[in-house]
Every structure is written in structure tokens, then in C-alpha cells.
Design an enzyme around this catalytic site. Structure first.
Site, PDB file in Angstrom:
ATOM      1  N   LYS A  24      16.001 -21.533  24.161  1.00 48.31           N
ATOM      2  CA  LYS A  24      17.142 -20.650  24.164  1.00 48.31           C
ATOM      3  C   LYS A  24      18.240 -21.151  23.236  1.00 48.31           C
ATOM      4  CE  LYS A  24      20.669 -21.291  26.915  1.00 48.31           C
ATOM      5  NZ  LYS A  24      21.522 -22.467  27.116  1.00 48.31           N
ATOM      6  N   ASP A  54      12.872 -22.190  29.034  1.00 46.51           N
ATOM      7  CA  ASP A  54      14.108 -22.150  29.828  1.00 46.51           C
ATOM      8  C   ASP A  54      13.958 -23.376  30.717  1.00 46.51           C
ATOM      9  OD1 ASP A  54      15.826 -21.821  32.082  1.00 46.51           O
ATOM     10  OD2 ASP A  54      16.156 -19.773  31.411  1.00 46.51           O
ATOM     11  N   HIS A  55      14.650 -24.457  30.382  1.00 46.51           N
ATOM     12  CA  HIS A  55      14.301 -25.731  31.034  1.00 46.51           C
ATOM     13  C   HIS A  55      14.525 -25.711  32.537  1.00 46.51           C
ATOM     14  CE1 HIS A  55      18.599 -26.706  30.639  1.00 46.51           C
ATOM     15  NE2 HIS A  55      18.408 -27.737  31.446  1.00 46.51           N
ATOM     16  N   LYS A 101      12.282 -27.524  36.112  1.00 48.04           N
ATOM     17  CA  LYS A 101      12.830 -28.491  37.077  1.00 48.04           C
ATOM     18  C   LYS A 101      11.952 -28.480  38.329  1.00 48.04           C
ATOM     19  CE  LYS A 101      17.670 -28.080  35.549  1.00 48.04           C
ATOM     20  NZ  LYS A 101      18.155 -29.397  35.161  1.00 48.04           N
ATOM     21  N   GLU A 117      29.279 -27.557  36.491  1.00 50.67           N
ATOM     22  CA  GLU A 117      29.244 -28.736  35.628  1.00 50.67           C
ATOM     23  C   GLU A 117      30.629 -29.345  35.559  1.00 50.67           C
ATOM     24  OE1 GLU A 117      26.227 -28.459  32.215  1.00 50.67           O
ATOM     25  OE2 GLU A 117      27.337 -26.577  32.139  1.00 50.67           O
ATOM     26  N   ASP A 124      25.474 -18.550  28.166  1.00 46.18           N
ATOM     27  CA  ASP A 124      24.905 -19.892  28.100  1.00 46.18           C
ATOM     28  C   ASP A 124      24.118 -20.247  29.362  1.00 46.18           C
ATOM     29  OD1 ASP A 124      24.629 -22.504  26.861  1.00 46.18           O
ATOM     30  OD2 ASP A 124      26.073 -23.252  28.334  1.00 46.18           O
ATOM     31  N   HIS A 155      19.257 -19.371  32.619  1.00 46.62           N
ATOM     32  CA  HIS A 155      18.923 -20.297  33.708  1.00 46.62           C
ATOM     33  C   HIS A 155      19.144 -19.702  35.106  1.00 46.62           C
ATOM     34  CE1 HIS A 155      18.676 -23.097  30.496  1.00 46.62           C
ATOM     35  NE2 HIS A 155      19.951 -23.416  30.430  1.00 46.62           N
ATOM     36  N   LYS A 201      32.209 -24.784  33.347  1.00 43.62           N
ATOM     37  CA  LYS A 201      32.434 -26.127  32.814  1.00 43.62           C
ATOM     38  C   LYS A 201      33.713 -26.666  33.446  1.00 43.62           C
ATOM     39  CE  LYS A 201      29.331 -26.058  29.293  1.00 43.62           C
ATOM     40  NZ  LYS A 201      28.065 -26.794  29.441  1.00 43.62           N
TER      41      LYS A 201
HETATM   42  C1  BG6 Z   1      22.019 -25.731  28.597  1.00 47.96           C
HETATM   43  C2  BG6 Z   1      23.387 -25.216  28.264  1.00 47.96           C
HETATM   44  O1  BG6 Z   1      21.052 -24.741  28.395  1.00 47.96           O
HETATM   45  O2  BG6 Z   1      21.997 -26.135  29.968  1.00 47.96           O
HETATM   46  C3  BG6 Z   1      24.430 -26.269  28.508  1.00 47.96           C
HETATM   47  O3  BG6 Z   1      23.423 -24.797  26.904  1.00 47.96           O
HETATM   48  C4  BG6 Z   1      24.338 -26.796  29.926  1.00 47.96           C
HETATM   49  O4  BG6 Z   1      25.737 -25.778  28.255  1.00 47.96           O
HETATM   50  C5  BG6 Z   1      22.901 -27.188  30.258  1.00 47.96           C
HETATM   51  O5  BG6 Z   1      25.189 -27.922  30.038  1.00 47.96           O
HETATM   52  C6  BG6 Z   1      22.749 -27.524  31.729  1.00 47.96           C
HETATM   53  O6  BG6 Z   1      21.498 -28.099  31.955  1.00 47.96           O
HETATM   54  P1  BG6 Z   1      21.283 -29.138  33.126  1.00 47.96           P
HETATM   55  O7  BG6 Z   1      19.819 -29.387  33.139  1.00 47.96           O
HETATM   56  O8  BG6 Z   1      22.093 -30.349  32.788  1.00 47.96           O
HETATM   57  O9  BG6 Z   1      21.795 -28.466  34.369  1.00 47.96           O
END
Ligand code: BG6
Length: 344
Positions: free
Chosen positions: A4, A33-34, A38, A72, A91, A96, A196
Site C-alpha cells: 500500500k 496489507d501488513h 499479524k 499510535e 493511511d 488496515h 497519530k
Molecule cells: C503503515 C502506515 O501502513 O502502518 C503508518 O503508513 C503506520 O503510518 C503503520 O504507522 C502502523 O503499522 P503498525 O504495524 O506499527 O501498527
């Protein structure tokens, strides 16, 4: 493999996909989409479909509402150029958190084959109500962090971060009330928020169940804390069920207690990172945890009207100080329906 952002709206997502398809078949495209990689997100499927006792409760008759939080504590770091264009909605929510919501709310898939699971995720995303401009005004809240002093340390606001326009209208916080229009979920609000510079890094899903239909304990002093199932995606990965219990002693006084599962103490081994899982899956050709083009488009279809509405408005930013749980309007969005955000 592509990661993404998959476009910045529906049209650009389609264009990107069109370009990829000039060279590759959709079945050869692996969109990362990481969040789907998880362990704790994968475990939602194990929890729901590997056990028999939860699924009967997993619907509008028993679930009062769902809260999905992706908080975050970091700010925009050194990504101002990208982030100013994207903002929190694009974002985190478009990808996500909507994928997490799809995993929580999807129908059981017929098998655990890649397309079977992805069909159900996709169907769920397509069932999310696309809001009218008027609904968007009542069901969404954008925010942007301002400067604050935390523990004697001066934190900059978003507009003071390196490379950010001093009059930026970018959202660094987004809260949205989604509705899923199917028989299982009709009328159940899904509150999704991300931001954020919130007080801490925590991603969790809280499913709040309806209260008992009748209060029969006369002497009870009235603690009516609802039954809550909390799926902690990160950190402190685990699942907790909160329920009322009799407090020892005379009388029937109830207090909320918690039944907890923790990854660390139950398995005592390191979980692979999302990227380890996803890279291995791609190497062995398993696309279950990868985003398909129809899912990308379904998410943009829901998010783009919000994005358009927000872009055409001028907000009085900043509307939350760094280190706070977002703007007051996000609390009011829930209060109007008689709910409150959990403090994770
Ligand atoms: C990313 C975003 O895809 O995911 C970032 O672009 C965000 O802004 C991040 O900080 C969050 O990933 P994780 O795995 O740290 O929750």
C-alpha cells in the site's frame, strides 16, 4: 508484490491495477496489507471459526456495538511528504482497519483456501454502507494534533513538523461510524478510530454485548458494566472477556472481572512478524492474507465519499493536543448513540 498505498482514490486504484494487469494475472499479484499478516489478526479467524461457542453470539441480537482502535503515539516522523497527502483516513482506515473490521465481521468461509477467505472479506467490505454527505457529517470526525507539553517536554503540533504546510488541513486522526448492511449486522455500529500522537500505541477490537435482559439482584449496587470481548492486536497481544462476578461477602454485589488469554504466557515463543509471514506465504504461493483488487476497490468505495466531504470542508485544526485521545467531537459521536470510547 506490491505494498500500500494502492492508489489514493477509487480511480487511481483501478489505474494501478490496470497497469499491473498489463503484465501479471490478478492471481500473480500479491498486495501487502501488513495488518493481515499479524498473528493476532489471523487469530481472529481461529477464534471465530475454530471454536463453537462464540459464533452463535456474533450478530446483531447479542452484539451492541464494536470499537476498533488503531492508536499510535508517534507523530508523522520523517514522512511529511507522503502523510500530508494521505492523512489518517487513507493511511490507516482505508486499508488496515477496514481489513480488521472485515475479519471480525465476515461470514464463515466454506474452506480456508485463499479465495474462499478472500471472497468473504470482500463481501463484507461491499456490505458496508456508503454514506451520503449528510450521514458523513454525523458519522465521521477528522482531527489534527496541535502542540502540547507532555511531562515537561514540548511536543510540536502537526503543522510545526518538518516539511508540513503551516496551514495543513491533513487529518492525523479519523473516527468513523460504519454500518454493515446485512442480516447479521444491520443496525450495529462499528466505531473505527485511528490517530497519530495519541496517548499510547495500542490496536484493539472491543466487542460490547447487550446487557442481561433483567436485573434480578435486589441488593446489587448497580454496576452494569457490559460484557466485553477485547481482542488485543498489539502490543500485549491477547484476548480478554469481561463479565460481572459476585463480590465475596454477604449480599449480591456484582463487579466486573476479566478472563484473560496472553500470547506470551500461553505460547512462550516469539511470533513471526507480519512481514515474515507474508513473504513466506508469497514464496509458497498462498494468497489468503493478501488483498485482492476487488477488496481494494470496495474499501475505496466506502472511504472516497468521506475523503471528498472532508476535502471540501475547512476544519478548525488543530483540534486535539498531542498526547490526548483525539478531538471532543469524536466522543460526542458516540455519546449521541449512548456509547463511550473505551480507554485501552
Ligand atoms: C503503515 C502506515 O501502513 O502502518 C503508518 O503508513 C503506520 O503510518 C503503520 O504507522 C502502523 O503499522 P503498525 O504495524 O506499527 O501498527
Amino acid at each position: 508484490m506490491v505494498e500500500k498505498p494502492f492508489g489514493h482514490d477509487l480511480a487511481s486504484a483501478r489505474e494501478l491495477s490496470g497497469r499491473l494487469h498489463e503484465v501479471f494475472d490478478e492471481s500473480d499479484v500479491y498486495r501487502i496489507d501488513h495488518y493481515l499478516g499479524k498473528e493476532t489478526v489471523q487469530n481472529i479467524l481461529a477464534f471465530r471459526f475454530g471454536n463453537g461457542i462464540f459464533e452463535p453470539l456474533w450478530n446483531r441480537r447479542y452484539v451492541n456495538h464494536v470499537q476498533i482502535t488503531g492508536a499510535e503515539s508517534i507523530g508523522v516522523e520523517d514522512r511529511a511528504a507522503y502523510y500530508q497527502e494521505a492523512g489518517a483516513l487513507d493511511d490507516m482506515i482505508q486499508n488496515h482497519l477496514l481489513q480488521v473490521m472485515a475479519t471480525i465481521a465476515m461470514e464463515p468461509s466454506a474452506s480456508f483456501r485463499a479465495n474462499s477467505v478472500r471472497d468473504e472479506r470482500s463481501k463484507l467490505l461491499r456490505s458496508i454502507r456508503v454514506m451520503t454527505p449528510q450521514e458523513i457529517r454525523g458519522n465521521t470526525v477528522p482531527g489534527q494534533y496541535g502542540p502540547a507539553s507532555i511531562g515537561g517536554k514540548q511536543m510540536p503540533g502537526f503543522r510545526q513538523e518538518k516539511g508540513v504546510d503551516p496551514e495543513s488541513q491533513t487529518n492525523t486522526y479519523a473516527a468513523v461510524t460504519f454500518f454493515v448492511e446485512n442480516w447479521r449486522w444491520a443496525g450495529v455500529p462499528f466505531y473505527v478510530r485511528t490517530g497519530k500522537r495519541l496517548p499510547k500505541r495500542v490496536t484493539e477490537i472491543a466487542i460490547q454485548f447487550n446487557p442481561a435482559p433483567l436485573a434480578i439482584f435486589d441488593e446489587d449496587d448497580g454496576d452494569r458494566s457490559p460484557n466485553l470481548l477485547i481482542v488485543r492486536i498489539q502490543p500485549d497481544e491477547g484476548i480478554s472477556l469481561k463479565f460481572l462476578s459476585k463480590r465475596p461477602g454477604s449480599g449480591m454485589n456484582l463487579r466486573p472481572v476479566s478472563m484473560d488469554f496472553n500470547y506470551g504466557s500461553s505460547f512462550g515463543e516469539r511470533s513471526p512478524s507480519a512481514y515474515e509471514t507474508l513473504l513466506l506465504d508469497a514464496i509458497i504461493g498462498d494468497a489468503t492474507l493478501y488483498t485482492r483488487q476487488d477488496m481494494v476497490e470496495a474499501s475505496w468505495n466506502v472511504v472516497e465519499p468521506i475523503q471528498n466531504e472532508w476535502r471540501s470542508a475547512k476544519f478548525d485544526f488543530p483540534n486535539y493536543p498531542a498526547g490526548a485521545w483525539g478531538p471532543a467531537a469524536a466522543d460526542e459521536m458516540l455519546t449521541r448513540r449512548g456509547h463511550t470510547w473505551r480507554r485501552p
